[in-house]
Design an enzyme around this catalytic site. Structure first.
Site, PDB file in Angstrom:
ATOM      1  N   ASP A 124     -18.942  58.250 116.536  1.00 10.12           N
ATOM      2  CA  ASP A 124     -18.718  57.813 117.916  1.00 10.12           C
ATOM      3  C   ASP A 124     -18.892  59.023 118.824  1.00 10.12           C
ATOM      4  OD1 ASP A 124     -18.200  55.168 117.263  1.00 10.12           O
ATOM      5  OD2 ASP A 124     -16.038  55.456 117.146  1.00 10.12           O
ATOM      6  N   ASP A 142     -21.628  49.950 118.920  1.00 11.35           N
ATOM      7  CA  ASP A 142     -20.456  49.317 119.537  1.00 11.35           C
ATOM      8  C   ASP A 142     -20.827  48.664 120.866  1.00 11.35           C
ATOM      9  OD1 ASP A 142     -18.978  50.402 117.422  1.00 11.35           O
ATOM     10  OD2 ASP A 142     -18.349  52.143 118.601  1.00 11.35           O
TER      11      ASP A 142
END
Length: 166
Positions: A124, A142
């Site tokens: 991330d 995401d």
């Protein structure tokens, strides 16, 4: 004469799946090896956006992080099972919009599974923040998943209104 694959819902969904998966994996490769973000930690991009390195060992918003090393396997197996179900949905839907959204969700899910298998955690790095507010750090996969689910929800609400008025 049959339609070209790309004009059929499944063909469009498959294309979106591959584009999502490619954008996700290429962005993560660049973050890790081009920008070398793990060594830098965080880089300000805009006043409201940073690239911040986070190794996500859990799922959305850090949920179920207490599973330890088993989480990597559990989350991957669940995500792949869901991806298989999504592929069936994508193959059966007559809607190109639904197929495209389901393709993006599936591509994102597969991208995050690839991270878990390769690195033991999801990469991330996108960190949005403004006025003292900070969102969780996320990635391209995401984003594709969340945006596509939102589109499917809006589509469902609008279709529900059509059925109520007829």
């Amino acid at each position: 004469m049959s339609k070209p694959l790309i004009t059929r819902p499944f063909g469009l969904g498959a294309l979106v799946l591959m584009l999502t998966l490619s954008a996700d994996q290429l962005s993560k490769y660049w973050i890790l090896y081009g920008l070398n973000l793990p060594d830098k930690g965080s880089i300000a991009i805009l006043p409201f956006l940073n690239f911040s390195m986070v190794w996500n060992h859990a799922v959305t918003f850090g949920m179920f992080g207490g599973l330890g090393g088993a989480g990597r396997i559990v989350f991957s197996v669940i995500a792949l099972a869901v991806a298989c179900i999504l592929l069936v949905w994508m193959a059966r839907t007559p809607s190109r919009l639904t197929a495209a959204c389901v393709g993006a969700i599936t591509g994102g899910a597969i991208g995050n599974v690839m991270d878990r298998v390769r690195y033991g955690a999801v990469v991330d790095f996108i960190h949005a923040h403004a006025f003292g507010w900070s969102w969780y750090v996320f990635n391209v996969a995401d984003s594709a998943i969340v945006c596509s689910v939102c589109v499917l929800l809006v589509q469902n609400v609008l279709m529900g209104k059509e059925h109520q008025t007829t």
